[in-house]
Design an enzyme around this catalytic site. Structure first.
Site, short mmCIF file in Angstrom:
data_model
loop_
_atom_site.label_atom_id
_atom_site.label_comp_id
_atom_site.label_asym_id
_atom_site.label_seq_id
_atom_site.Cartn_x
_atom_site.Cartn_y
_atom_site.Cartn_z
N PHE A 54 1.00 -1.14 -0.11
CA PHE A 54 0.07 -0.16 0.00
C PHE A 54 0.91 1.34 -0.05
CE2 PHE A 54 -2.66 2.90 2.35
CZ PHE A 54 -3.45 3.33 1.75
N TYR A 55 2.05 1.24 0.59
CA TYR A 55 2.88 2.43 0.56
C TYR A 55 3.24 2.81 -0.73
CZ TYR A 55 3.21 0.93 5.67
OH TYR A 55 2.98 0.14 7.02
#
Length: 339
Positions: A54-55
Site C-alpha cells: 500500500f505504501y
C-alpha cells in the site's frame, strides 16, 4: 542494539525496526536516501525491515528491494497486503484470490523469492478467517512466506483468528502490529493482554505519534512536519484532543529533560518497556531522522520516569480516540448497528 524473540518463532529481531512507509512519494525520500537509511540501520544492528504494498502502491517495496540487494539473508523482511491497490474492487482485502496476487507482486517488487513475515494490513470484515488463514497456510507451505501476522486488528478479532486456526487446524498469526505511543495507550487495556495470552510478537507502529513526540511539535513553534501537511486536522489546536496532546507533550518534554533524554528517546524507550512489545517501528524520512531515533536503541527508563509518564497520560488512555485504527466497524458506521 538489543534483540528479542519474535513471539514464539525463535527469530531474533532488533528492538528498533525500520519501517519503510516514507520511502518514495509519501515521505519524499529518494532511492539514494532510502539506501543510505537502510545501510545505516543495518550497520547499527537493526535487522527487521517492514514495508507494505500500500505504501506508494508498491513504490516503497521497490525501493526496499534495491536497498537490500545482495544482503537478503542478513535481515528479517516483512511486508503487508489487504489495503486497496488502485480502483479495481478485488484488488484489496484478504481473499485467497487477492492474497496470492498481492504476494506475488510484492515478491517481484522486492526482488526476493520469499518474505519472512507476511501481514494482513487490516481486518477484512468481508472475508472469513477460514478463507484467509487457509490461503496464508498454503502460501507458507509453498515457501513464499515463513510466518504470517496481523496488523491493527481489534482484540476480539485477534482472539477469533487464534480460535479459528486451532479449530480448523491451520497456521496461525504469530505477530500483531498495532499503533502504540505514550499519547495513544488504549491497546494496553485490550490488545496487548491478548497478544501476551497467545504469545504473539508485537511490532508497534507510530511510536512517535505521527511526529507529536519527535520534538518537532512544540507550543509556540510552527508545525512543519510532512504529516501536518497531509493531515492538518491532526495538528489543529482548536480541536480539543489536539490541545490535550499539546499539553501532554510539553509536560513529557520536561520529564525527558530531567532524565537527560531527548523526547524521542523517552517515547521509544516507553513503548519498548512494555513486556508485550517486541520492537518499535521507526519510519525516518532522512538519515538525520534515523540517527536521532537510533539514539534510543539502548534507552532504559527508570520506574520514576515511567510513573511520571503515567501521571501525564494514564495507562490505557487514548488522547485522540478518533484516530484509533482498530475500532470495530459498527462503531464507525451507524448502518452496521441499526436494524
Amino acid at each position: 542494539m538489543q534483540y528479542r524473540t519474535l513471539g514464539r518463532t525463535g527469530v531474533q529481531v532488533s528492538t528498533l525496526a525500520l519501517g519503510a512507509m516514507n520511502f518514495g512519494a509519501i515521505g519524499r525520500t529518494t532511492q539514494d536516501e532510502a539506501t543510505a537509511i537502510v545501510d545505516a540501520a543495518l550497520e547499527a544492528g537493526v535487522n527487521l525491515i517492514d514495508t507494505a504494498d500500500f505504501y506508494g502502491e508498491g513504490e516503497s517495496e521497490e525501493m526496499v528491494g534495491k536497498a537490500i540487494a545482495g544482503r537478503r539473508d542478513d535481515l528479517v523482511l516483512a511486508t503487508k497486503a489487504t489495503m486497496p491497490i488502485g480502483e479495481e474492487r478485488n484488488h484489496r482485502g484478504s481473499s485467497r484470490r487477492w492474497l496470492y496476487k498481492a504476494l506475488d507482486d510484492s515478491l517481484r517488487r522486492l526482488g526476493v523469492d520469499h518474505v519472512d513475515l507476511f501481514q494482513i494490513h487490516r481486518w477484512d470484515p468481508t472475508t472469513t478467517d477460514e478463507e484467509t488463514l487457509s490461503a496464508l497456510t498454503d502460501l507458507q507451505r509453498a515457501g513464499k512466506i515463513r510466518y504470517f501476522g496481523s496488523s491493527t486488528f481489534p482484540a476480539y478479532r485477534i482472539v477469533q483468528a487464534q480460535w479459528a486456526a486451532r479449530e480448523l487446524r491451520l497456521g496461525r498469526y504469530v505477530t500483531e502490529q498495532p499503533s502504540y505511543s505514550i499519547l495513544q495507550r488504549g491497546i494496553e487495556s485490550h490488545v496487548l493482554p491478548v497478544t501476551q495470552e497467545y504469545g504473539l510478537g508485537v511490532l508497534v507502529w507510530s511510536p512517535l505519534a505521527s511526529g507529536w513526540l519527535s520534538g518537532a511539535v512544540r507550543k509556540g513553534q510552527e508545525v512543519t512536519t510532512s504529516r501536518s501537511k497531509v493531515l492538518p486536522e491532526r495538528f489543529d489546536l482548536s480541536i480539543p484532543s489536539n490541545q490535550a496532546r499539546s499539553e501532554a507533550v510539553e509536560r513529557l518534554a520536561e520529564v525527558a529533560d530531567q532524565a537527560g533524554l531527548t523526547l524521542i528517546q523517552l517515547a521509544l524507550g516507553f513503548v519498548n518497556t512494555h513486556p508485550a512489545v517486541t520492537a518499535a517501528l521507526i519510519g525516518p524520512r532522512t538519515p538525520e531522522h534515523l540517527h536521532s531515533q537510533l539514539a534510543a536503541a539502548d534507552t532504559v527508563l527508570s520506574a520514576d520516569v515511567l510513573d511520571a509518564i503515567d501521571e501525564i497520560v494514564a495507562p490505557g488512555t487514548d488522547l485522540a480516540p478518533q484516530e484509533k485504527f482498530d475500532t470495530p466497524p459498527a462503531l464507525l458506521d451507524a448502518s452496521l448497528r441499526r436494524r
